[in-house]
Design an enzyme around this catalytic site. Structure first.
Site, PDB file in Angstrom:
ATOM      1  N   LYS A  11     -59.065 -47.139   8.877  1.00 11.76           N
ATOM      2  CA  LYS A  11     -59.515 -48.526   9.389  1.00 11.76           C
ATOM      3  C   LYS A  11     -59.645 -48.031  10.823  1.00 11.76           C
ATOM      4  CE  LYS A  11     -55.534 -49.056  11.629  1.00 11.76           C
ATOM      5  NZ  LYS A  11     -55.395 -48.632  13.235  1.00 11.76           N
ATOM      6  N   GLY A 101     -54.363 -43.398   8.253  1.00 11.27           N
ATOM      7  CA  GLY A 101     -54.461 -42.696   6.879  1.00 11.27           C
ATOM      8  C   GLY A 101     -53.293 -42.589   6.197  1.00 11.27           C
ATOM      9  N   SER A 103     -50.764 -44.586   6.177  1.00 12.32           N
ATOM     10  CA  SER A 103     -50.494 -46.070   5.809  1.00 12.32           C
ATOM     11  C   SER A 103     -51.288 -46.167   4.559  1.00 12.32           C
ATOM     12  CB  SER A 103     -50.817 -47.043   6.763  1.00 12.32           C
ATOM     13  OG  SER A 103     -49.917 -46.767   7.919  1.00 12.32           O
ATOM     14  N   ASP A 135     -48.044 -50.596   9.657  1.00 12.68           N
ATOM     15  CA  ASP A 135     -49.800 -50.723   9.291  1.00 12.68           C
ATOM     16  C   ASP A 135     -49.645 -50.931   7.984  1.00 12.68           C
ATOM     17  OD1 ASP A 135     -50.559 -50.646  12.009  1.00 12.68           O
ATOM     18  OD2 ASP A 135     -51.300 -48.688  11.930  1.00 12.68           O
TER      19      ASP A 135
HETATM   20  P1  ATP Z   1     -50.669 -44.998  12.539  1.00 11.26           P
HETATM   21  O1  ATP Z   1     -50.679 -45.116  11.091  1.00 11.26           O
HETATM   22  O2  ATP Z   1     -49.367 -44.862  12.948  1.00 11.26           O
HETATM   23  O3  ATP Z   1     -51.955 -45.405  13.481  1.00 11.26           O
HETATM   24  P2  ATP Z   1     -52.516 -42.672  12.659  1.00 11.26           P
HETATM   25  O4  ATP Z   1     -53.504 -43.363  11.953  1.00 11.26           O
HETATM   26  O5  ATP Z   1     -52.807 -42.167  13.842  1.00 11.26           O
HETATM   27  O6  ATP Z   1     -51.037 -43.379  12.649  1.00 11.26           O
HETATM   28  P3  ATP Z   1     -51.773 -40.884  10.457  1.00 11.26           P
HETATM   29  O7  ATP Z   1     -53.210 -40.012   9.952  1.00 11.26           O
HETATM   30  O8  ATP Z   1     -51.243 -42.059   9.724  1.00 11.26           O
HETATM   31  O9  ATP Z   1     -52.236 -41.167  11.794  1.00 11.26           O
HETATM   32  O10 ATP Z   1     -50.800 -39.961  10.580  1.00 11.26           O
HETATM   33  C1  ATP Z   1     -49.303 -40.012  11.361  1.00 11.26           C
HETATM   34  C2  ATP Z   1     -48.519 -38.773  11.104  1.00 11.26           C
HETATM   35  O11 ATP Z   1     -48.278 -39.180   9.771  1.00 11.26           O
HETATM   36  C3  ATP Z   1     -49.213 -37.414  10.976  1.00 11.26           C
HETATM   37  O12 ATP Z   1     -48.744 -36.665  11.955  1.00 11.26           O
HETATM   38  C4  ATP Z   1     -48.776 -36.887   9.523  1.00 11.26           C
HETATM   39  O13 ATP Z   1     -47.753 -35.770   9.669  1.00 11.26           O
HETATM   40  C5  ATP Z   1     -47.910 -37.865   8.770  1.00 11.26           C
HETATM   41  N1  ATP Z   1     -48.311 -38.376   7.450  1.00 11.26           N
HETATM   42  C6  ATP Z   1     -47.636 -38.603   6.631  1.00 11.26           C
HETATM   43  N2  ATP Z   1     -47.895 -38.757   5.383  1.00 11.26           N
HETATM   44  C7  ATP Z   1     -49.487 -38.791   5.827  1.00 11.26           C
HETATM   45  C8  ATP Z   1     -50.431 -39.195   4.914  1.00 11.26           C
HETATM   46  N3  ATP Z   1     -50.447 -39.478   3.422  1.00 11.26           N
HETATM   47  N4  ATP Z   1     -51.648 -38.753   5.539  1.00 11.26           N
HETATM   48  C9  ATP Z   1     -51.686 -38.607   6.984  1.00 11.26           C
HETATM   49  N5  ATP Z   1     -50.575 -38.262   7.555  1.00 11.26           N
HETATM   50  C10 ATP Z   1     -49.385 -38.354   7.126  1.00 11.26           C
END
Ligand code: ATP
Length: 287
Positions: A11, A101, A103, A135
């Protein structure tokens, strides 16, 4: 059980207004989540013979996977005792990039587990999702939504207009917690009155935000920690974006275009960037 599949869309926050800190130390937010067609593929199959527990395969993500936490929470809450499953996640959404991602994968894991268990109860899934992160509720049934609270209180908005989005990923990663800390250090939060005023303004638009509301209060904090964001914003504007903003807590940058062709042309112009930009469109929730 045959393989069950779900898409887990990343998103962009079309706006993100940061408010005061609540007693649980989370910031209040007013934000519009817009899921995008940049999505992970998530599938659920029976775990290999002899497996004693559920497993999650997710190349590119180290450490505990939020989708595994979601599966565990689902079993604990519903008492579902189906045979162990394997969840395979094909990551397309950049990791730790502000596109939620993890979430999205957790939301898809809950949908898949519910399908496997024959449980049709979105209210229950939302309740489980709330325990997984602010999220995650928005990802139980992805769609355009206005989120308040710390992001967990959702009001669905109608189908999005047909615009185009150019996503400029980064090799850098930002931790959401670090970006919120930097926002505190820079004093970016609005007071309660300021946040209420922004909420009223967003509500008055029914989600079709005019330029002055396409704003992410976390952007200065993300840019302070990752100065390359400023360049990406400039570059996508120069490629014709009507607006450019950081996705969530960054460092991914989104350029908004009036139509999908504009985004595709911009991405073609920027094809020598590394990582390569991608042209996407708003994700349309299936009914
Ligand atoms: P947020 O949801 O807090 O905005 P983001 O979008 O910046 O976070 P994500 O890609 O969700 O980032 O990843 C945040 C951390 O969650 C990563 O450092 C990763 O180690 C961990 N993580 C756990 N599961 C996943 C997953 N399925 N996909 C991506 N990251 C994951």
């Amino acid at each position: 059980m045959i393989a069950l599949r779900e898409q887990a869309p990343g998103k962009v926050n079309l706006c993100l207004f940061l408010g005061p800190t609540r007693p649980d130390r989370r910031h209040e937010l007013v934000t519009v989540f817009q899921p995008l067609t940049l999505a992970d593929d998530v599938s659920l199959t029976p775990a290999p013979l002899g497996a004693g527990a559920d497993e999650v395969l997710c190349p590119g993500v180290e450490g505990e996977n939020l989708a595994a936490v979601a599966l565990r929470a689902f079993r604990a809450r519903t008492g579902w005792a189906g045979a162990p499953v394997r969840l395979t996640i094909d990551k397309r959404i950049p990791v730790a990039a502000g596109m939620a991602g993890g979430s999205a994968d957790a939301g898809a894991a809950l949908r898949l587990a519910a399908r496997a268990a024959g449980i049709d109860d979105d209210a229950l899934l939302l309740d489980i999702a709330e325990g997984l992160g602010a999220d995650v509720p928005a990802q139980v049934r992805p769609g355009r939504a206005l989120a308040t609270g710390a992001g967990e209180t959702l009001a669905p908005l109608g189908a999005p207009p047909a615009y185009g989005v150019a996503i400029l990923p980064s090799h850098e990663r930002l931790s959401t917690a670090d970006v919120f800390r930097e926002a505190d250090r820079l004093g970016l939060a609005r007071d309660a009155e300021g946040l209420a005023e922004r909420l009223a303004a967003v509500r008055a638009t029914a989600g079709d935000l005019p330029g002055e509301l396409l704003l992410n209060d976390l952007q200065p904090a993300a840019t302070s920690l990752c100065p390359a964001i400023a360049d990406a914003l400039e570059v996508v504007r120069a490629a014709g974006a009507r607006h450019a903003l950081v996705c969530g807590s960054g460092p991914t940058v989104a350029g908004l275009f009036d139509d999908p062709t504009g985004a595709r042309v911009a991405v073609a112009m920027l094809s020598d960037r590394d990582p390569r930009p991608v042209a996407v469109t708003p994700w349309e929730a299936r009914s």
